[in-house]
Design a protein around this motif. Structure first.
Motif, mmCIF file in Angstrom:
data_model
loop_
_atom_site.group_PDB
_atom_site.id
_atom_site.type_symbol
_atom_site.label_atom_id
_atom_site.label_comp_id
_atom_site.label_asym_id
_atom_site.label_seq_id
_atom_site.Cartn_x
_atom_site.Cartn_y
_atom_site.Cartn_z
ATOM 1 N N ARG A 302 1.195 -1.262 -0.084
ATOM 2 C CA ARG A 302 0.031 0.533 0.123
ATOM 3 C C ARG A 302 1.094 0.897 0.021
ATOM 4 N NH1 ARG A 302 -3.355 -3.518 4.334
ATOM 5 N NH2 ARG A 302 -2.279 -1.984 5.831
ATOM 6 N N MET A 303 1.839 1.061 0.798
ATOM 7 C CA MET A 303 2.695 2.725 0.806
ATOM 8 C C MET A 303 3.483 2.858 -0.517
ATOM 9 S SD MET A 303 4.903 2.000 4.014
ATOM 10 C CE MET A 303 6.399 2.580 3.841
ATOM 11 N N GLN A 304 3.605 2.175 -1.714
ATOM 12 C CA GLN A 304 4.151 2.101 -2.607
ATOM 13 C C GLN A 304 2.970 2.884 -3.548
ATOM 14 O OE1 GLN A 304 3.626 -1.891 -5.328
ATOM 15 N NE2 GLN A 304 6.101 -1.691 -5.116
ATOM 16 N N THR A 305 1.818 3.603 -3.091
ATOM 17 C CA THR A 305 0.996 4.519 -3.362
ATOM 18 C C THR A 305 1.109 5.297 -2.717
ATOM 19 O OG1 THR A 305 -0.414 2.963 -4.894
ATOM 20 C CG2 THR A 305 -1.260 5.247 -4.317
ATOM 21 N N SER A 306 1.167 5.299 -1.700
ATOM 22 C CA SER A 306 1.116 6.565 -0.472
ATOM 23 C C SER A 306 1.800 7.601 0.088
ATOM 24 C CB SER A 306 0.024 6.134 1.199
ATOM 25 O OG SER A 306 1.282 4.980 1.413
ATOM 26 N N VAL A 307 3.142 6.344 0.137
ATOM 27 C CA VAL A 307 4.254 7.201 0.529
ATOM 28 C C VAL A 307 5.345 8.049 -1.177
ATOM 29 C CG1 VAL A 307 6.496 7.111 0.482
ATOM 30 C CG2 VAL A 307 5.702 5.522 1.871
ATOM 31 N N PRO A 308 4.882 8.108 -2.261
ATOM 32 C CA PRO A 308 5.033 9.277 -2.999
ATOM 33 C C PRO A 308 3.974 10.032 -2.901
ATOM 34 C CG PRO A 308 5.064 7.133 -4.203
ATOM 35 C CD PRO A 308 4.739 6.914 -2.672
ATOM 36 N N GLU A 309 2.960 9.830 -2.890
ATOM 37 C CA GLU A 309 1.562 10.994 -1.964
ATOM 38 C C GLU A 309 2.008 11.722 -1.122
ATOM 39 O OE1 GLU A 309 -3.006 11.622 -1.311
ATOM 40 O OE2 GLU A 309 -2.590 9.698 -1.355
ATOM 41 N N VAL A 310 2.097 11.030 0.056
ATOM 42 C CA VAL A 310 2.649 12.559 0.782
ATOM 43 C C VAL A 310 4.193 12.805 1.154
ATOM 44 C CG1 VAL A 310 3.526 10.538 2.284
ATOM 45 C CG2 VAL A 310 2.114 12.468 3.563
ATOM 46 N N THR A 311 5.319 12.702 0.534
ATOM 47 C CA THR A 311 5.901 13.332 0.388
ATOM 48 C C THR A 311 6.213 14.245 -1.050
ATOM 49 O OG1 THR A 311 7.481 11.257 -1.283
ATOM 50 C CG2 THR A 311 7.688 11.043 1.115
ATOM 51 N N LEU A 340 7.242 18.311 6.164
ATOM 52 C CA LEU A 340 7.104 16.581 6.241
ATOM 53 C C LEU A 340 5.579 16.265 7.105
ATOM 54 C CD1 LEU A 340 6.349 14.262 4.433
ATOM 55 C CD2 LEU A 340 9.151 13.945 4.917
ATOM 56 N N ALA A 341 6.892 16.306 8.768
ATOM 57 C CA ALA A 341 5.954 15.800 9.733
ATOM 58 C C ALA A 341 4.654 16.392 9.863
ATOM 59 C CB ALA A 341 6.752 16.269 10.947
ATOM 60 N N ARG A 342 4.234 17.743 9.183
ATOM 61 C CA ARG A 342 2.826 18.040 9.265
ATOM 62 C C ARG A 342 2.172 17.624 8.308
ATOM 63 N NH1 ARG A 342 0.430 20.997 4.601
ATOM 64 N NH2 ARG A 342 2.487 22.623 5.066
ATOM 65 N N LYS A 343 2.766 16.947 6.971
ATOM 66 C CA LYS A 343 1.982 16.426 6.396
ATOM 67 C C LYS A 343 1.571 15.196 6.793
ATOM 68 C CE LYS A 343 2.404 17.005 2.306
ATOM 69 N NZ LYS A 343 2.380 17.284 0.768
ATOM 70 N N LEU A 344 2.267 14.353 7.520
ATOM 71 C CA LEU A 344 1.946 13.542 7.893
ATOM 72 C C LEU A 344 1.185 12.986 8.971
ATOM 73 C CD1 LEU A 344 6.353 12.387 8.204
ATOM 74 C CD2 LEU A 344 3.950 10.833 6.905
ATOM 75 N N ILE A 345 0.971 13.908 9.504
ATOM 76 C CA ILE A 345 0.414 13.823 10.422
ATOM 77 C C ILE A 345 -1.252 13.923 9.921
ATOM 78 C CG2 ILE A 345 1.501 14.407 12.211
ATOM 79 C CD1 ILE A 345 -0.639 16.874 12.055
ATOM 80 N N GLU A 346 -0.658 15.386 9.039
ATOM 81 C CA GLU A 346 -2.584 15.920 8.636
ATOM 82 C C GLU A 346 -2.994 14.038 8.412
ATOM 83 O OE1 GLU A 346 -3.241 19.914 6.261
ATOM 84 O OE2 GLU A 346 -1.350 18.371 5.485
ATOM 85 N N LYS A 347 -2.151 13.424 7.212
ATOM 86 C CA LYS A 347 -2.860 11.845 7.280
ATOM 87 C C LYS A 347 -2.685 10.523 8.802
ATOM 88 C CE LYS A 347 -2.075 12.525 3.089
ATOM 89 N NZ LYS A 347 -3.507 12.592 1.772
ATOM 90 N N ASP A 348 -2.826 11.206 9.641
ATOM 91 C CA ASP A 348 -3.401 11.083 10.684
ATOM 92 C C ASP A 348 -1.981 9.920 11.409
ATOM 93 O OD1 ASP A 348 -6.178 12.175 11.925
ATOM 94 O OD2 ASP A 348 -6.985 10.721 10.081
ATOM 95 N N VAL A 349 -0.743 10.030 11.002
ATOM 96 C CA VAL A 349 0.362 9.023 11.257
ATOM 97 C C VAL A 349 0.181 9.513 12.659
ATOM 98 C CG1 VAL A 349 2.833 8.742 11.532
ATOM 99 C CG2 VAL A 349 1.475 8.605 8.942
ATOM 100 N N LYS A 350 0.274 8.077 13.812
ATOM 101 C CA LYS A 350 0.137 8.604 14.873
ATOM 102 C C LYS A 350 1.745 8.867 15.942
ATOM 103 C CE LYS A 350 -2.304 6.031 16.875
ATOM 104 N NZ LYS A 350 -3.011 6.631 16.906
#
Length: 502
Positions: A302-311, A340-350
């Motif tokens: 799943r990260m193959q799609t989600s990681v390029p998007e969030v970074t 990037l940390a702000r973007k990650l927590i917007e995606k609900d990374v805990k």
């Protein structure tokens, strides 16, 4: 194709069953005698008491990232955390803990009664004298809270009314490796789960397409002290709870992309077949790590799609880059990692853990700490402002600080241009904000020498207990049974610092 796979699975299952049949007599008798004994015990005791401890190993269909069923223990204030770890030990005496009397005492010997036989590092144990040195930098009070901040941190000075400064932090560790390990895992020796792993294990994930625990390391920091992957490791917890490091460059996560001439359909078919094989192994042995392995394979897919998007930062407007500083345009820098940390927590990374090395200034401290603040101050303050303006600060906890502080006495010269300070575990400063932390507050107090805590000491385990509390977790109840003992992040200590909470 399907018939061929089914036949292969049946063949694999027969092979495993054959191995079971070939056990020697001693192993057979041992295994069956333990089983019979357990059944006898089960007739005398309640089953739930026999097997109390870790949750039962879930079947594959119930596997996921929901955490432990009885968590949180009470209503949480925090949903996410960004931990800005300043590795090396920032000097509290040159940043936040203003000691005006040191100006008059500059060059005088630190009284033995103040040091009181404290264990010293090998770098100052052989010193014949311990001359005190005042800070080379000016301090001013800011905001309605009138918090003291050094001239080195003008951007942090703008947000002091959002922060809770803890000036009475204490640790028992005097060297970097055990001190950082202690902060991250609750124990000075390697092998325990990190705080992010504990939160992932206890609370699960709110985003099925990204890890619940992500680590970012500044590429533009002084590499004076090493960082180890075990600092964000899972220890004895299931391996899917370990932190995943995101790197700058073409591949943020190593080995995530497909091999050459291999597409997503090929990967999906391979994972489905691999999952079937692992299910056979799980049915035979019941090893929980098999489920963890499958979960990691699926997450990677799943990260193959989600990681390029969030970074991908291409959609960020210029005013955001200007707020975080010019270095935020350069992936992997501290400023870019804050964004990037702000973007990650917007995606609900805990749990997002940032590490920035380079605060270990035994000599030439004024130049070294000035350089560190130039790399970190603006982006740190921008992160807090950005979270606030987006409505995220109310349920996102931000923590800033290192593994210990620095001494009031100087190493080497007393010159205001190049004095140094040794490690100091007895008192140092951290700050927290957001998610139920009382804003505009200074908690704890040190003596006039900046050497000992004189009011409201806060131990590392107290800080960890407080962080878990903000997530709705009773730190004494989040445990994991390993090698016959129930372990927890705070070991056998820790008290929630309730006065800093709203």
């Amino acid at each position: 194709m399907c018939n061929h796979q089914d036949e292969t699975l049946r063949s694999t299952n027969r092979d495993l069953q054959e191995i079971e049949k070939k056990m020697d007599r001693r192993r057979f008798l041992t295994k069956t005698s333990l089983g019979i004994g357990s059944l006898a015990l089960g007739s005398l005791m309640a089953t739930e008491k026999i097997f109390a401890g870790n949750p039962p190993v879930p079947r594959l269909e119930s596997r996921g990232s929901q955490g432990i069923s009885d968590l949180p223990h009470f209503m949480p204030k925090a949903k996410r955390i960004i931990y800005l770890f300043q590795a090396g030990g920032p000097s509290q005496l040159d940043l936040f803990d203003y000691k005006p009397k040191l100006t008059d005492m500059h060059g005088q010997e630190l009284p033995d009664s103040v040091r009181d036989g404290q264990r010293l590092t090998g770098m100052s144990a052989d010193q014949s004298s311990f001359p005190m040195t005042s800070s080379a930098f000016k301090f001013h009070q800011y905001g309605e809270s009138r918090a003291w901040v050094s001239e080195l941190m003008p951007h942090t000075a703008e947000i002091v009314d959002e922060l809770c400064f803890i000036k009475s932090m204490q640790t028992g560790q005097i060297n970097h490796d055990p001190a950082i390990t202690f902060f991250q895992t609750g124990h000075q020796l390697p092998g325990r789960p990190s705080m992010g792993a504990w939160l992932s294990y206890g609370l699960g994930s709110d985003n099925q397409n990204l890890p619940s625990f992500i680590v970012l390391v500044s590429k533009n920091a002084v590499q004076d002290q090493p960082l180890y992957a075990r600092l964000w490791g899972n220890g004895f917890l299931p391996s899917q709870h370990q932190g995943i490091q995101f790197r700058s460059g073409k591949d943020p996560v190593l080995y995530l992309g497909n091999p050459e001439n291999y597409d997503g359909n090929d990967r999906r078919e391979m994972l489905d077949y691999l999952k079937s094989l692992n299910e056979v192994q799980f049915d035979t042995y019941g090893d929980a790590e098999i489920n963890a392995r499958i979960a990691q394979y699926e997450m990677a897919f799943r990260m193959q799609t989600s990681v390029p998007e969030v970074t991908d930062m291409s959609a960020e407007p210029d005013w955001v880059y200007e707020m975080y500083g010019e270095e935020s345009r350069d992936p992997g820098t501290y400023a870019a990692n804050c964004l990037l940390a702000r973007k990650l927590i917007e995606k609900d990374v805990k749990f997002v853990q940032l590490y920035h090395q380079g605060w270990d200034q035994h000599g030439n401290l004024p130049n070294g700490i000035r350089n560190q603040c130039q790399k970190t101050d603006q982006a740190t303050a921008a992160l807090v402002k950005d979270l606030r303006q987006r409505g995220l600060l109310e349920d996102t906890l931000v923590v800033w600080g290192g593994e210990f502080g620095r001494t009031v006495y100087s190493q080497g010269t007393l010159s205001p241009e190049n004095y140094g300070r040794d490690h100091h575990p007895r008192c140092f400063t951290k700050w927290m904000c957001g998610a139920g932390v009382r804003p505009g507050m200074t908690y704890g107090e040190t003596d006039d020498f900046g050497y000992n805590v004189v009011k409201d000491p806060v131990h590392v385990h107290d800080l960890q207990a407080t962080i878990l509390h903000l997530f709705g977790i009773d730190h004494e109840k989040l445990t994991y049974k390993h090698l016959g003992r129930r372990f927890r992040l705070t070991d056998v200590e820790g008290n929630v610092v309730k006065r800093i909470l709203t």
